[in-house]
Design an enzyme around this catalytic site. Structure first.
Site, PDB file in Angstrom:
ATOM      1  N   ILE A  16      -7.453 -29.364  14.394  1.00 29.13           N
ATOM      2  CA  ILE A  16      -8.294 -31.171  13.826  1.00 29.13           C
ATOM      3  C   ILE A  16      -9.499 -30.655  13.272  1.00 29.13           C
ATOM      4  O   ILE A  16      -9.048 -31.799  12.208  1.00 29.13           O
ATOM      5  CB  ILE A  16      -8.975 -31.132  15.732  1.00 29.13           C
ATOM      6  N   PHE A  19      -8.174 -31.455   9.657  1.00 31.38           N
ATOM      7  CA  PHE A  19      -7.483 -33.423   9.289  1.00 31.38           C
ATOM      8  C   PHE A  19      -8.728 -33.994   9.745  1.00 31.38           C
ATOM      9  O   PHE A  19      -8.278 -34.935   8.749  1.00 31.38           O
ATOM     10  CB  PHE A  19      -5.825 -33.232   9.931  1.00 31.38           C
ATOM     11  N   GLU A  20      -9.254 -33.871  10.009  1.00 29.03           N
ATOM     12  CA  GLU A  20     -10.539 -34.881  10.901  1.00 29.03           C
ATOM     13  C   GLU A  20     -12.397 -34.658  10.096  1.00 29.03           C
ATOM     14  O   GLU A  20     -12.635 -33.285   9.843  1.00 29.03           O
ATOM     15  CB  GLU A  20     -10.993 -34.957  12.337  1.00 29.03           C
ATOM     16  N   GLY A  21     -12.597 -35.832   9.436  1.00 25.02           N
ATOM     17  CA  GLY A  21     -13.889 -35.377   8.693  1.00 25.02           C
ATOM     18  C   GLY A  21     -13.570 -34.255   7.554  1.00 25.02           C
ATOM     19  O   GLY A  21     -14.940 -35.003   6.999  1.00 25.02           O
ATOM     20  N   ARG A 161      -0.340 -33.770   8.943  1.00 25.95           N
ATOM     21  CA  ARG A 161      -0.707 -33.294  10.599  1.00 25.95           C
ATOM     22  C   ARG A 161       0.399 -33.109  11.635  1.00 25.95           C
ATOM     23  O   ARG A 161       0.282 -32.653  12.070  1.00 25.95           O
ATOM     24  CB  ARG A 161      -1.854 -34.173  10.987  1.00 25.95           C
TER      25      ARG A 161
END
Length: 174
Positions: A16, A19-21, A161
């Site tokens: 996570i 791929f996030e933020g 992802r």
């Protein structure tokens, strides 16, 4: 079956976070102010969706001021960690409720990452979950790879992802 609370969720967290933020590809950084994700939701930290005071997700570029007013000073990296930990627990519990078969921690983490990205409701309605619950684990990779679009268009980031989730699903420990 194994409880979500006793599982090793570190691979879900790693996936996570990757791929996030992350604006510049550097996993050591995190967005400290709300940003608009490709699906149009206001997000902060590692993919935490901004909620208004009624608990409704804040969506759309026109709601930038509303999203920023909820986190007027942004958040620290430590606060982003807390939000992520709380979100992971919630999504892991949601995935656990939906599973009717035992899966390894690696497979569970792949499903948590998937649900974190598309939502537990989308996972619940998916052919992916239906096949997993039938024990058709070998058919799951193709189902992960069907979820690469946002707003009707294919996104390279979602493709990467889903490929990472498939690798985790198929990993040696899986």
């Amino acid at each position: 079956m194994v409880s979500a609370m006793t599982r090793d969720l570190s691979r879900a967290v790693e996936l996570i976070k990757s791929f996030e933020g992350i604006l510049d590809g550097d996993p050591a950084t995190v967005n400290l102010d709300p940003y608009l994700c490709p699906a149009g939701y206001w997000t902060i930290g590692w993919g935490h969706v901004v909620l208004d005071p009624r608990g409704k997700q804040v969506k759309g570029a026109e709601n930038k001021q509303e999203a920023r007013s909820i986190y007027p000073g942004g958040i620290t990296k430590a606060e982003a960690e807390v939000l992520l930990t709380d979100d992971i627990r919630r999504f892991a519990a949601g995935v656990e409720k939906l599973l009717k078969v035992a899966v390894s921690d690696a497979k569970f983490c792949a499903l948590v990452s998937f649900a974190y990205n598309v939502g537990v409701g989308a996972l619940e309605r998916s052919t992916l979950l239906k096949l997993v619950n039938q024990g058709a684990f070998d058919q799951a990779p193709a189902q992960f790879l069907r979820w690469t679009k946002a707003g009707g268009r294919e996104l390279a980031g979602l493709k990467r992802r889903r490929e990472a989730e498939v690798r985790l699903w198929q990993s040696a420990e899986a």
